[in-house]
Design an enzyme around this catalytic site. Structure first.
Site, PDB file in Angstrom:
ATOM      1  N   CYS A  70       0.788  -1.349   0.220  1.00 48.48           N
ATOM      2  CA  CYS A  70       0.162  -0.004   0.161  1.00 48.48           C
ATOM      3  C   CYS A  70       1.098   1.293   0.119  1.00 48.48           C
ATOM      4  CB  CYS A  70      -0.508  -0.332   1.506  1.00 48.48           C
ATOM      5  SG  CYS A  70      -1.707   1.409   0.727  1.00 48.48           S
ATOM      6  N   CYS A  73       0.435   3.610   3.199  1.00 51.72           N
ATOM      7  CA  CYS A  73       0.737   3.456   5.007  1.00 51.72           C
ATOM      8  C   CYS A  73       2.435   4.335   5.419  1.00 51.72           C
ATOM      9  CB  CYS A  73       1.750   1.749   4.327  1.00 51.72           C
ATOM     10  SG  CYS A  73      -0.253   0.173   4.826  1.00 51.72           S
ATOM     11  N   HIS A 116      -4.110   0.576   8.126  1.00 47.56           N
ATOM     12  CA  HIS A 116      -3.554   0.198   7.489  1.00 47.56           C
ATOM     13  C   HIS A 116      -5.933   0.028   7.138  1.00 47.56           C
ATOM     14  CE1 HIS A 116      -3.714  -1.638   2.967  1.00 47.56           C
ATOM     15  NE2 HIS A 116      -4.834  -1.952   3.374  1.00 47.56           N
ATOM     16  N   ASN A 156     -13.958   9.376  -0.383  1.00 47.32           N
ATOM     17  CA  ASN A 156     -14.290   7.723  -0.431  1.00 47.32           C
ATOM     18  C   ASN A 156     -14.855   6.772   0.314  1.00 47.32           C
ATOM     19  OD1 ASN A 156     -15.477   9.191  -3.288  1.00 47.32           O
ATOM     20  ND2 ASN A 156     -13.495   8.701  -3.897  1.00 47.32           N
ATOM     21  N   HIS A 167      -6.614   1.783   2.168  1.00 49.81           N
ATOM     22  CA  HIS A 167      -5.894   2.354   3.496  1.00 49.81           C
ATOM     23  C   HIS A 167      -6.741   3.314   3.442  1.00 49.81           C
ATOM     24  CE1 HIS A 167      -2.825   3.167   5.933  1.00 49.81           C
ATOM     25  NE2 HIS A 167      -3.203   5.011   6.260  1.00 49.81           N
ATOM     26  N   HIS A 169      -8.266   6.954   3.704  1.00 50.27           N
ATOM     27  CA  HIS A 169      -7.504   8.563   2.774  1.00 50.27           C
ATOM     28  C   HIS A 169      -9.206   8.597   2.349  1.00 50.27           C
ATOM     29  CE1 HIS A 169      -8.241   5.799  -0.879  1.00 50.27           C
ATOM     30  NE2 HIS A 169      -8.060   7.001  -1.507  1.00 50.27           N
ATOM     31  N   GLN A 171      -9.608  13.042  -0.404  1.00 43.27           N
ATOM     32  CA  GLN A 171      -9.053  13.535  -1.216  1.00 43.27           C
ATOM     33  C   GLN A 171      -9.678  15.237  -1.004  1.00 43.27           C
ATOM     34  OE1 GLN A 171      -8.266  11.748  -5.409  1.00 43.27           O
ATOM     35  NE2 GLN A 171      -9.741  10.359  -4.201  1.00 43.27           N
TER      36      GLN A 171
END
Length: 363
Positions: A70, A73, A116, A156, A167, A169, A171
């Site tokens: 990933c 991470c 993660h 999302n 992971h 996250h 945007q």
């Protein structure tokens, strides 16, 4: 909060947001990265009047890597990622495969936690508050870029949504234009003021509070409700009770209460489908598993006032959260009416959705 700004090997900006003031972030990115090459272009649709980002370079972006590869991470045990540090609280960096770049705007990735296997719903209130600080700081910074007209922070979650990195996250997009959805809000806002002399956002919140049937959660400074004409099977809007145009204008009281309200709403979303159509689903987050719930795919979208042209001080900051799942194991697809004519058909009455979200309150 401590903020540290550095650069990745290809020149992209990386910002650490730390809870501790004594955090030191001096790790270098040792990856042999080629310079970022983007082909982002904004094209105007003359028929519909909106804009489309053409970004062919995104075909090469990372797609569902295994967990031990990933890129979000921390860099540990000899494996190098987008985050050179072996640990972090919250990290933000320029997207290597941006939809918008250069004169066409900017795209950033926000890593909520180094864990993660976690989810936003698993964060502590302190960690969620730090994410809010990061969103606010990035809004302030991106607002100063030449040509940027609107800043959009969003998350999302879930493969069903189209997420390609598991992971936790989000945007941030800095658009060089006002988005079509915001333009429609501004048009409705102006028409309402012309017709009534009032503020459309204020009146909408007041009407929902007076009706009460669609209220999901109410705090001292925030209110959460399913909108009267919800487009999605389970959709909620979070509004600060004191109207502000953007994240920068939130006062300390609203900032303090937000993590409590938002985390509770996310945890309820993870409980919506428990016991429905055959019981529990697989894929539960750590916090959801403890409550016997499943991880619900969703989109969380902050709506902020435009920055220059078309900006309105009577615009109301709010967050819209919705899932494309309509019941256990079944998704809401945007088929002919929705995709072809932008007319949504919702199978779940908003009042029923609100009742369900009240039923699944955290213990």
């Amino acid at each position: 909060m401590k903020k540290t700004t550095t650069r990745l090997a290809d020149g992209r900006e990386l910002i650490y947001y730390d809870l501790r003031d004594d955090a030191v972030r001096d790790e270098r990115d040792h990856r042999p990265l080629d310079p970022v090459a983007t082909a982002s272009e904004i094209r105007h649709d003359r028929l519909l009047g909106d804009s489309v980002a053409i970004a062919s370079h995104r075909q090469a972006r990372t797609y569902h890597p295994p967990a031990d590869e990933c890129p979000l991470c921390p860099s540990r045990d000899g494996r190098l990622s987008e985050i050179p540090a072996p640990d972090y609280d919250v990290a933000v960096f320029e997207n290597r495969f941006p939809s918008l770049a250069g004169d066409s705007g900017r795209c950033e990735v926000v890593c909520f936690t180094p864990d993660h296997d976690a989810s936003f719903a698993d964060l502590s209130e302190e960690q969620a508050a730090l994410v809010l600080e990061a969103w606010t700081d990035r809004t302030a910074e991106l607002s100063q870029l030449p040509g940027v007209e609107q800043v959009f922070c969003f998350e999302n979650r879930g493969a069903e949504i189209g997420v390609t990195l598991g992971h936790p996250h989000g945007q941030i997009y800095a658009y060089p234009f006002i988005t079509p959805r915001t333009e429609r809000m501004l048009t409705s806002l102006a028409a309402h003021r012309e017709a009534t002399g009032g503020n459309l956002f204020d009146d909408t919140v007041a009407d929902e509070l007076a009706d009460g049937r669609r209220i999901v959660l109410e705090g001292e400074h925030w209110v959460v409700f399913v909108p009267y004409a919800a487009h999605w099977p389970y959709e909620v809007h979070l509004y600060p009770k004191r109207r502000v145009p953007d994240l920068l204008a939130l006062d300390e009281a609203a900032r303090t209460e937000f993590p409590q309200i938002y985390l509770e709403v996310l945890r309820r979303f993870d409980r919506i489908f428990v016991g429905r159509d055959g019981g529990k689903e697989e894929g539960a987050s750590r916090g959801a598993r403890a409550a016997g719930a499943a991880r619900t795919p969703y989109i969380a979208a902050w709506h902020q006032a435009p920055l220059r042209a078309g900006r309105r001080e009577d615009f109301a900051l709010h967050l819209e959260l919705f899932t494309i799942r309509r019941t256990s194991g079944k998704l809401k697809f945007l088929a002919g009416s929705e995709s072809g004519m932008n007319v949504f058909i919702n199978d779940v009455p908003p009042e029923a959705a609100a009742e369900r979200l009240r039923e699944v309150a955290s213990e």
